[in-house]
Design a protein around this motif. Structure first.
Motif, mmCIF file in Angstrom:
data_model
loop_
_atom_site.group_PDB
_atom_site.id
_atom_site.type_symbol
_atom_site.label_atom_id
_atom_site.label_comp_id
_atom_site.label_asym_id
_atom_site.label_seq_id
_atom_site.Cartn_x
_atom_site.Cartn_y
_atom_site.Cartn_z
ATOM 1 N N VAL A 184 -10.749 -69.119 -13.784
ATOM 2 C CA VAL A 184 -11.161 -69.150 -15.192
ATOM 3 C C VAL A 184 -12.384 -68.255 -15.427
ATOM 4 O O VAL A 184 -12.510 -67.646 -16.495
ATOM 5 N N SER A 187 -11.243 -64.818 -15.888
ATOM 6 C CA SER A 187 -10.594 -64.646 -17.191
ATOM 7 C C SER A 187 -11.593 -64.521 -18.330
ATOM 8 O O SER A 187 -11.211 -64.327 -19.481
ATOM 9 N N ASP A 189 -13.850 -66.935 -19.141
ATOM 10 C CA ASP A 189 -14.278 -68.222 -19.670
ATOM 11 C C ASP A 189 -15.618 -68.634 -19.063
ATOM 12 O O ASP A 189 -15.927 -68.306 -17.916
ATOM 13 N N PHE A 190 -16.405 -69.329 -19.846
ATOM 14 C CA PHE A 190 -17.671 -69.908 -19.398
ATOM 15 C C PHE A 190 -18.685 -68.864 -18.934
ATOM 16 O O PHE A 190 -19.458 -69.111 -18.005
ATOM 17 N N ASP A 191 -18.690 -67.689 -19.577
ATOM 18 C CA ASP A 191 -19.706 -66.691 -19.247
ATOM 19 C C ASP A 191 -21.109 -67.224 -19.533
ATOM 20 O O ASP A 191 -22.074 -66.848 -18.856
ATOM 21 N N TYR A 193 -22.380 -70.278 -19.041
ATOM 22 C CA TYR A 193 -22.276 -71.617 -18.464
ATOM 23 C C TYR A 193 -23.587 -72.400 -18.548
ATOM 24 O O TYR A 193 -23.585 -73.623 -18.384
#
Length: 233
Positions: A184, A187, A189-191, A193
């Motif tokens: 993920v 992909s 996501d969660f850059d 975080y």
């Protein structure tokens, strides 16, 4: 809830004394007691004590050790370890959900008025062991030890009761989770975080009520009972 625990066999079972080291843990204990006190002929509660949960979820948490270490490894190429010798049991969020389902579908004669630790003996990791697994999954990251800062909580847990009663065994591991998170992250996501929305404490501190809310719990007083009543204690 077991806080900093020393037991004869090295693992806390559901009858072991509770030793909370935070207000959060004390509230969990008193919540158990309040629920158990409501038990009667029409209400037979089951108490689940979860290991530290990790895993991908719709409402992601990066304030949990099993999630934040892989995130820091991927994004920052560092795996911070504070202390490292303290033990912490772990369980994947999907396995945690399965434990709830197993209890809800089990005969009430089996699970009623019972306390279960939820997790697996194989995932009773020290924090430095957890960091080593993460480092193996993210080889570009280095482990950074911080001996000057640590966590007072250290406990290993027995999960024999839930295994014996419900044939429950977690299926996913920290290594599975690291591969899941890496996919993920790659992909996109969660850059971010570290954003507050992934941290419960940060969210609570931003609420208007945070500064004015008072608790009626005296954290200097011990819990009224060390463990909830359990038919199989």
């Amino acid at each position: 809830m077991y806080g900093r625990a020393e037991t004869e066999n090295g693992r806390c079972d559901e009858t072991s004394p509770l030793n909370p080291v935070s207000l959060y843990a004390r509230i969990k204990i008193q919540s158990e007691q309040a629920i158990v006190d409501l038990a009667d002929g029409n209400f037979s509660p089951t108490i689940l004590r979860m290991a530290t949960i990790y895993g991908l979820s719709p409402r992601m948490r990066f304030d949990l050790v099993g999630n934040v270490l892989p995130a820091k490894a991927y994004h920052d190429a560092v795996i911070p370890v504070f202390g490292g010798e303290q033990y912490r049991p772990n369980v994947h969020v999907a396995d945690a959900a399965r434990a709830y389902i197993d209890c809800l579908t089990a005969p009430i004669e089996t699970v009623g008025d019972t306390v279960y630790n939820v997790g697996s003996r194989q995932q009773n990791f020290r924090i430095d062991e957890l960091a080593t697994i993460v480092a193996d999954c993210f080889p570009h990251a280095d482990i950074a030890y911080h001996e000057d800062r640590t966590d007072d909580r250290s406990y290993r847990v027995s999960f024999e009761r839930i295994t014996g009663d419900l044939d429950y065994e977690p299926q996913l591991t920290i290594r599975d989770h690291c591969h899941e998170l890496r996919d993920v992250f790659e992909s996109g996501d969660f850059d971010e975080y570290t954003a507050d929305r992934y941290n419960n404490c940060a969210i609570l501190e931003k609420t208007d009520e945070f500064e004015t809310t008072a608790t009626n719990l005296d954290h200097h007083e011990p819990p009224m009972r060390e463990t909830p009543i359990s038919k199989s204690a």
